[in-house]
Motif scaffolding. Structure first.
Motif, PDB file in Angstrom:
ATOM      1  N   TRP A 100       0.826  -1.195   0.000  1.00 46.91           N
ATOM      2  CA  TRP A 100       0.000   0.000   0.000  1.00 46.91           C
ATOM      3  C   TRP A 100       0.866   1.253   0.000  1.00 46.91           C
ATOM      4  N   LEU A 101       1.930   1.265   0.817  1.00 49.79           N
ATOM      5  CA  LEU A 101       2.812   2.432   0.870  1.00 49.79           C
ATOM      6  C   LEU A 101       3.468   2.694  -0.481  1.00 49.79           C
ATOM      7  N   GLN A 102       3.868   1.627  -1.177  1.00 45.03           N
ATOM      8  CA  GLN A 102       4.484   1.812  -2.488  1.00 45.03           C
ATOM      9  C   GLN A 102       3.487   2.404  -3.476  1.00 45.03           C
ATOM     10  N   ALA A 130       5.356  18.919  -3.393  1.00 42.58           N
ATOM     11  CA  ALA A 130       6.709  19.460  -3.497  1.00 42.58           C
ATOM     12  C   ALA A 130       7.707  18.307  -3.499  1.00 42.58           C
ATOM     13  N   PRO A 131       8.706  18.357  -4.374  1.00 43.33           N
ATOM     14  CA  PRO A 131       9.684  17.261  -4.440  1.00 43.33           C
ATOM     15  C   PRO A 131      10.344  16.957  -3.097  1.00 43.33           C
ATOM     16  N   SER A 132      10.635  17.981  -2.309  1.00 48.29           N
ATOM     17  CA  SER A 132      11.275  17.737  -1.015  1.00 48.29           C
ATOM     18  C   SER A 132      10.335  16.990  -0.065  1.00 48.29           C
ATOM     19  N   THR A 133       9.053  17.276  -0.149  1.00 49.47           N
ATOM     20  CA  THR A 133       8.075  16.585   0.702  1.00 49.47           C
ATOM     21  C   THR A 133       7.963  15.127   0.294  1.00 49.47           C
ATOM     22  N   VAL A 134       7.845  14.866  -0.995  1.00 45.59           N
ATOM     23  CA  VAL A 134       7.739  13.488  -1.483  1.00 45.59           C
ATOM     24  C   VAL A 134       9.019  12.710  -1.154  1.00 45.59           C
ATOM     25  N   THR A 135      10.180  13.360  -1.270  1.00 41.63           N
ATOM     26  CA  THR A 135      11.450  12.710  -0.915  1.00 41.63           C
ATOM     27  C   THR A 135      11.468  12.362   0.568  1.00 41.63           C
ATOM     28  N   ASP A 150      11.694   8.624   2.204  1.00 41.18           N
ATOM     29  CA  ASP A 150      12.714   8.282   3.193  1.00 41.18           C
ATOM     30  C   ASP A 150      12.089   7.646   4.422  1.00 41.18           C
ATOM     31  N   HIS A 151      10.986   8.194   4.898  1.00 41.83           N
ATOM     32  CA  HIS A 151      10.314   7.610   6.069  1.00 41.83           C
ATOM     33  C   HIS A 151       9.783   6.211   5.758  1.00 41.83           C
ATOM     34  N   VAL A 152       9.255   6.036   4.561  1.00 37.05           N
ATOM     35  CA  VAL A 152       8.759   4.714   4.165  1.00 37.05           C
ATOM     36  C   VAL A 152       9.913   3.724   4.131  1.00 37.05           C
ATOM     37  N   ARG A 153      11.024   4.114   3.517  1.00 36.59           N
ATOM     38  CA  ARG A 153      12.185   3.222   3.368  1.00 36.59           C
ATOM     39  C   ARG A 153      12.842   2.905   4.705  1.00 36.59           C
ATOM     40  N   ARG A 154      13.003   3.917   5.554  1.00 38.46           N
ATOM     41  CA  ARG A 154      13.755   3.741   6.806  1.00 38.46           C
ATOM     42  C   ARG A 154      12.929   3.173   7.949  1.00 38.46           C
TER      43      ARG A 154
END
Length: 131
Positions: free
Chosen positions: A58-60, A69-74, A78-82
Motif C-alpha cells: 500500500w505504501l508503495q 513538493a519534491p522535497s516533501t515526497v522525498t 525516506d520515512h517509508v524506506r527507513r
C-alpha cells in the motif's frame, strides 16, 4: 413532527484466510456513514486483484501516486524506506492496529538511543505525518 430514523453505521468484513495457528482471520471495521463508504474502504484494503494488501504494498502504491513538493515526497519516501516498511510492511493493511504503530515508535526511539543519535519530537511528528 417525528424525527427521521437513520440506518446507523455500516460495517465491512474481510476474510484473510487462515493464520499460522490455523485459525481463520477476519477483519471487521465499522462506523461508516453509508454503504458506499464501507464498500470504498473495503476496496482500499484489497489489492488490484482483490487480495488483501500488505502495508508495504500500500505504501508503495501511495508513493507512486503522491504529488506535491519534491522535497516533501522525498521525505515521505525516506520515512517509508527507513521506518514504515521495515517495521510495519509485513502486516496486512487490514490488520494494522494502534498497538502496531505505537510499537513502531518505541522501536524507532530505542534504535536511535542505542546508536547514540538524537531523536526529536519533530522527527517523530514528520514520520507520523507520512500517510
Amino acid at each position: 413532527m417525528a424525527a427521521e430514523r437513520s440506518h446507523g453505521s455500516w460495517y465491512l468484513r474481510l476474510e484473510l484466510g487462515t493464520g499460522p495457528d490455523g485459525r481463520r482471520r477476519r477483519v471487521r471495521r465499522g462506523g461508516f456513514p453509508t454503504r458506499k463508504a464501507a464498500l470504498e474502504a473495503l476496496v482500499r484494503l484489497r489489492g488490484p486483484a482483490g487480495s488483501p494488501l500488505t502495508v508495504a504494498e500500500w505504501l508503495q502504491r501511495w508513493l507512486d501516486n503522491r504529488q506535491g513538493a519534491p522535497s516533501t515526497v522525498t521525505g515521505y519516501a525516506d520515512h517509508v524506506r527507513r521506518y514504515l516498511s521495515p517495521l510495519l510492511g509485513h502486516l496486512l493493511l487490514a490488520e494494522v492496529a494502534v498497538a502496531h504503530v505505537e510499537e513502531m515508535f518505541q522501536v524507532i526511539a530505542r534504535e536511535h538511543q542505542e546508536a547514540g543519535r538524537r531523536l526529536s519530537a519533530a522527527t517523530l511528528d514528520r514520520i507520523r505525518a507520512t500517510r
